[in-house]
Motif scaffolding. Structure first.
Motif, PDB file in Angstrom:
ATOM      1  N   TRP B  51       0.799  -1.225   0.000  1.00 45.03           N
ATOM      2  CA  TRP B  51       0.000   0.000   0.000  1.00 45.03           C
ATOM      3  C   TRP B  51       0.833   1.277   0.000  1.00 45.03           C
ATOM      4  N   SER B  52       1.994   1.218  -0.649  1.00 47.10           N
ATOM      5  CA  SER B  52       2.754   2.441  -0.942  1.00 47.10           C
ATOM      6  C   SER B  52       3.640   2.228  -2.161  1.00 47.10           C
ATOM      7  N   HIS B  53       4.166   3.351  -2.680  1.00 47.91           N
ATOM      8  CA  HIS B  53       5.092   3.351  -3.818  1.00 47.91           C
ATOM      9  C   HIS B  53       6.380   2.590  -3.534  1.00 47.91           C
ATOM     10  N   LYS B  54       6.722   2.406  -2.265  1.00 48.61           N
ATOM     11  CA  LYS B  54       7.999   1.790  -1.905  1.00 48.61           C
ATOM     12  C   LYS B  54       8.134   0.369  -2.450  1.00 48.61           C
ATOM     13  N   ASP B  55       7.014  -0.264  -2.784  1.00 49.93           N
ATOM     14  CA  ASP B  55       7.097  -1.628  -3.314  1.00 49.93           C
ATOM     15  C   ASP B  55       7.838  -1.679  -4.645  1.00 49.93           C
ATOM     16  N   ARG B  56       7.731  -0.616  -5.409  1.00 50.52           N
ATOM     17  CA  ARG B  56       8.470  -0.595  -6.687  1.00 50.52           C
ATOM     18  C   ARG B  56       9.975  -0.610  -6.410  1.00 50.52           C
ATOM     19  N   LEU B  57      10.388   0.181  -5.433  1.00 47.62           N
ATOM     20  CA  LEU B  57      11.801   0.224  -5.044  1.00 47.62           C
ATOM     21  C   LEU B  57      12.252  -1.133  -4.515  1.00 47.62           C
ATOM     22  N   ASN B  58      11.495  -1.675  -3.568  1.00 40.20           N
ATOM     23  CA  ASN B  58      11.962  -2.886  -2.895  1.00 40.20           C
ATOM     24  C   ASN B  58      11.918  -4.127  -3.769  1.00 40.20           C
ATOM     25  N   TYR B  59      11.040  -4.130  -4.761  1.00 42.95           N
ATOM     26  CA  TYR B  59      11.080  -5.272  -5.672  1.00 42.95           C
ATOM     27  C   TYR B  59      12.457  -5.307  -6.361  1.00 42.95           C
ATOM     28  N   CYS B  60      12.946  -4.135  -6.751  1.00 44.42           N
ATOM     29  CA  CYS B  60      14.267  -4.061  -7.405  1.00 44.42           C
ATOM     30  C   CYS B  60      15.419  -4.319  -6.426  1.00 44.42           C
ATOM     31  N   THR B  61      15.355  -3.695  -5.249  1.00 47.68           N
ATOM     32  CA  THR B  61      16.512  -3.763  -4.348  1.00 47.68           C
ATOM     33  C   THR B  61      16.629  -5.140  -3.686  1.00 47.68           C
ATOM     34  N   VAL B  62      15.513  -5.729  -3.312  1.00 47.06           N
ATOM     35  CA  VAL B  62      15.586  -7.059  -2.703  1.00 47.06           C
ATOM     36  C   VAL B  62      15.944  -8.101  -3.766  1.00 47.06           C
ATOM     37  N   SER B  63      15.506  -7.891  -4.992  1.00 41.87           N
ATOM     38  CA  SER B  63      15.968  -8.765  -6.090  1.00 41.87           C
ATOM     39  C   SER B  63      17.489  -8.728  -6.175  1.00 41.87           C
ATOM     40  N   ALA B  64      18.058  -7.519  -6.046  1.00 43.88           N
ATOM     41  CA  ALA B  64      19.521  -7.392  -6.079  1.00 43.88           C
ATOM     42  C   ALA B  64      20.151  -8.164  -4.925  1.00 43.88           C
ATOM     43  N   GLY B  65      19.566  -8.052  -3.740  1.00 44.99           N
ATOM     44  CA  GLY B  65      20.079  -8.781  -2.576  1.00 44.99           C
ATOM     45  C   GLY B  65      20.088 -10.285  -2.812  1.00 44.99           C
ATOM     46  N   VAL B  66      19.014 -10.785  -3.407  1.00 45.14           N
ATOM     47  CA  VAL B  66      18.930 -12.220  -3.723  1.00 45.14           C
ATOM     48  C   VAL B  66      20.027 -12.598  -4.718  1.00 45.14           C
ATOM     49  N   GLN B  67      20.241 -11.741  -5.693  1.00 43.31           N
ATOM     50  CA  GLN B  67      21.176 -12.070  -6.772  1.00 43.31           C
ATOM     51  C   GLN B  67      22.639 -12.031  -6.342  1.00 43.31           C
ATOM     52  N   VAL B  68      22.925 -11.284  -5.252  1.00 40.14           N
ATOM     53  CA  VAL B  68      24.308 -11.302  -4.743  1.00 40.14           C
ATOM     54  C   VAL B  68      24.437 -12.276  -3.564  1.00 40.14           C
ATOM     55  N   ASP B  69      23.421 -13.105  -3.380  1.00 34.97           N
ATOM     56  CA  ASP B  69      23.432 -14.105  -2.303  1.00 34.97           C
ATOM     57  C   ASP B  69      23.620 -13.484  -0.927  1.00 34.97           C
ATOM     58  N   ALA B  70      23.030 -12.339  -0.707  1.00 37.23           N
ATOM     59  CA  ALA B  70      23.109 -11.709   0.614  1.00 37.23           C
ATOM     60  C   ALA B  70      22.412 -12.607   1.641  1.00 37.23           C
ATOM     61  N   PRO B  71      22.948 -12.650   2.873  1.00 39.84           N
ATOM     62  CA  PRO B  71      22.299 -13.477   3.897  1.00 39.84           C
ATOM     63  C   PRO B  71      21.061 -12.804   4.490  1.00 39.84           C
ATOM     64  N   GLY B  72      20.829 -11.554   4.139  1.00 39.39           N
ATOM     65  CA  GLY B  72      19.664 -10.850   4.672  1.00 39.39           C
ATOM     66  C   GLY B  72      19.610  -9.447   4.113  1.00 39.39           C
ATOM     67  N   VAL B  73      18.579  -8.724   4.525  1.00 40.80           N
ATOM     68  CA  VAL B  73      18.329  -7.362   4.043  1.00 40.80           C
ATOM     69  C   VAL B  73      18.239  -6.453   5.251  1.00 40.80           C
ATOM     70  N   VAL B  74      18.791  -5.243   5.133  1.00 40.07           N
ATOM     71  CA  VAL B  74      18.678  -4.282   6.231  1.00 40.07           C
ATOM     72  C   VAL B  74      18.214  -2.942   5.676  1.00 40.07           C
ATOM     73  N   VAL B  75      17.379  -2.259   6.463  1.00 40.15           N
ATOM     74  CA  VAL B  75      16.797  -0.995   6.027  1.00 40.15           C
ATOM     75  C   VAL B  75      16.630  -0.104   7.248  1.00 40.15           C
ATOM     76  N   ALA B  76      16.914   1.190   7.088  1.00 36.18           N
ATOM     77  CA  ALA B  76      16.630   2.161   8.149  1.00 36.18           C
ATOM     78  C   ALA B  76      15.356   2.888   7.768  1.00 36.18           C
ATOM     79  N   SER B  77      14.299   2.656   8.511  1.00 40.12           N
ATOM     80  CA  SER B  77      13.002   3.242   8.161  1.00 40.12           C
ATOM     81  C   SER B  77      12.030   3.034   9.301  1.00 40.12           C
ATOM     82  N   SER B  78      11.145   3.983   9.483  1.00 41.07           N
ATOM     83  CA  SER B  78      10.078   3.802  10.471  1.00 41.07           C
ATOM     84  C   SER B  78       8.738   3.847   9.784  1.00 41.07           C
TER      85      SER B  78
END
Lengths: 350, 350
Positions: B51-78
């Motif tokens: 329910w926000s525009h941020k999903d467009r961003l996170n679809y791309c950024t978390v895809s990147a995390g998956v593709q570099v085999d990151a063990p997890g994702v971190v974000v600073a946000s409230s």
């Protein structure tokens, strides 16, 4: 929804808020959990203008109100239906009266009132009597049941829900799924979906109509009772359930028709099973209201009833609408790595 | 968003939650309010998976995390960014750490935690330092700014926002609007939209790029300050504002680039003006978070800055996320027509 206008009651184009066109999401986790052949898809109705499936209904019903020159719209609801009716009434420039009980989650009252609706909280058992008075005295257009019986919802409501069937058909590359599972209160949603697929068959676009499986809260379950007894729907006792959006004590003839005619069924799920389904979905990235996950809860409970084939579960509404939300603000951690590390240990991440 | 894959960083198809494809809604009321020639459209980003525009961003950024085999994702946000990152991480089966301050609306903490993220509330000024530690010590993939500077957000974030430009272009029958107005915090959203239109021009699909107008809360406004002084973006004092999702004290070079290169501008709006815009939209059937209506608030405040032509205002997020929600439950009315009538008089309906 305007794309399907030829198959719907006349819609007022100016009222369009973008209802419909919601994603069908593959759910490999649920496919696996079932242990039978076939795939599970989720139709996420929280991605609608007021974040529930009710927008499909209200686009049709408020359009009808505009077309008969009604001086306003009235609805008996303490949740998604009321807020959605308020939104479409606002869009139409019509006053809206929402007759609610006083037991909905607090955020819901903000939701309904944001759209400028007149919110009238009354003791639950008086809702329909007061709604009828508003209709008779003020001439407002009713967009929900006029009686406690569950059979007198606006006839155009299920017409709006038909578009779910049309969209699923398109999204599955012009085919119908084998099963559709939906949360069931009065059952207008599942009747509409069934009718949509029947029409697609009549139009020669698909050969079969999916089995429609209604999922009801175990404390109540009027449709399940009717199927079990072979009788018509009758009132059941108001057993406890936190699934407030589908916790009705009566179903509808229409719902019974859809389930019987499609060779479907009704499954009862407990609040605990709903909660498990809610958490399962959230851990897949999809956060829904407790009532909204009943289809998935039914699938997890009774994969044998569901059987093989392609299954579509309708998810109806955003998790923000849940009564289980806590309003506590967290206490800040000490900003040192030792404190962060300890917190992460608790989350089982580090 | 997968439809635009050729123009985006590689997306992981399995993570798709249906982001994008949001409606563009005609707003004749706002067209009229402007008093200039042209039409106003609203792009409703609250109709996204979280329910926000941020999903467009996170679809791309978390895809990147998956593709570099990151063990997890971190974000600073409230807020929206954190919950959306949590949702896509959940979908990817990756743990997610959300470093938040402790001053967000209570419902937001439910939202973030529903997806199973580890929520770490810390004093606001330590968020970035702790995030860097998580990146350095645990190797988690960062999907938001790594510094308080606002220039170090994930490079793929604005790539996701580009799809707003592509969709608007499609929805306006293959043309670009004259102006796009967007709420502005760090300005990644408006940079992404600008970049999308620049690409459409480079591809020969459109002749012009819309003027990008950033709308910031009046208490802060780093981009407005940079434009006014002709300097780079610098930190501004943390003036009071209830628009918590865009109340940053620093902008980004990218945002400045988008506004300057497109011949755009920055408009400051007060909390009161945001609230007026919020109510105006809600009475048109569209209930958004206070920060989410900044584009419309800017339009209502400064129609002269906006000028003639087709204007698209980006609405970013659902009203359920607002800090202004009350958690009071209404007192039931007496179920008699006299009481109902009196209540309706108060609502000016009867």
């Amino acid at each position: 929804m305007l794309a399907w206008q030829a198959l719907l009651p006349p819609l007022v184009a100016d009222l369009d808020l973008g209802a419909g066109n919601t994603p069908l999401i593959a759910a490999p986790e649920l496919t696996k959990a079932r242990g039978v052949t076939g795939s599970v898809f989720l139709k996420d109705e929280s991605q609608n203008p007021t974040w529930s499936h009710k927008d499909r209904l209200n686009y049709c019903t408020v359009s009808a109100g505009v077309q008969v020159d009604a001086p306003g719209v009235v609805v008996a609801s303490s949740g998604n239906h009321g807020a959605s009716a308020a939104a479409y009434s606002a869009r139409a420039g019509l006053p809206c009266i929402v007759i609610s009980s006083a037991d909905a989650p607090p955020a819901i009252y903000n939701f309904i009132q944001a759209y400028g609706a007149a919110l009238l909280p009354v003791p639950a058992e008086f809702r329909w009597a007061i709604m009828r008075q508003v209709v008779e005295r003020l001439g407002f257009h009713p967009v929900s049941n006029l009686t406690p019986g569950g059979h007198t919802g606006h006839p155009f409501g299920p017409e709006g829900y038909k578009t779910i069937a049309y969209e699923v058909y398109s999204q599955l590359k012009r085919s119908a799924p084998d099963v559709v599972m939906a949360p069931c209160g009065y059952g207008e949603l599942l009747f509409g979906i069934w009718k949509g697929f029947v029409e697609l068959r009549e139009l020669g676009l698909t050969r079969h109509v999916p089995r429609i499986i209604a999922v009801e809260p175990a404390g109540r379950g009027p449709l399940h009772r009717a199927l079990a007894t072979g009788k018509d729907v009758e009132h059941v006792a108001p057993g406890a359930t936190r699934a407030y959006a589908i916790g009705t004590t009566i179903g509808s003839y229409r719902a019974l028709l859809a389930v019987r005619n499609s060779g479907g069924d009704a499954i009862l799920v407990s609040d605990g099973e709903l909660q498990t389904a809610q958490t399962t979905l959230a851990r897949m990235g999809i956060w829904q209201e407790l009532s909204g996950v009943a289809g998935v809860a039914g699938l997890l409970r009774s994969p044998d009833v569901v059987g093989d084939g392609t299954v579509v579960c309708i998810l109806t509404s955003s998790g923000f609408k849940d009564e289980g939300l806590s309003y506590e603000v967290p206490v800040p951690l000490e900003p040192a790595w030792t404190a962060i590390e300890a917190a992460l240990h608790n989350f089982d991440i580090y």
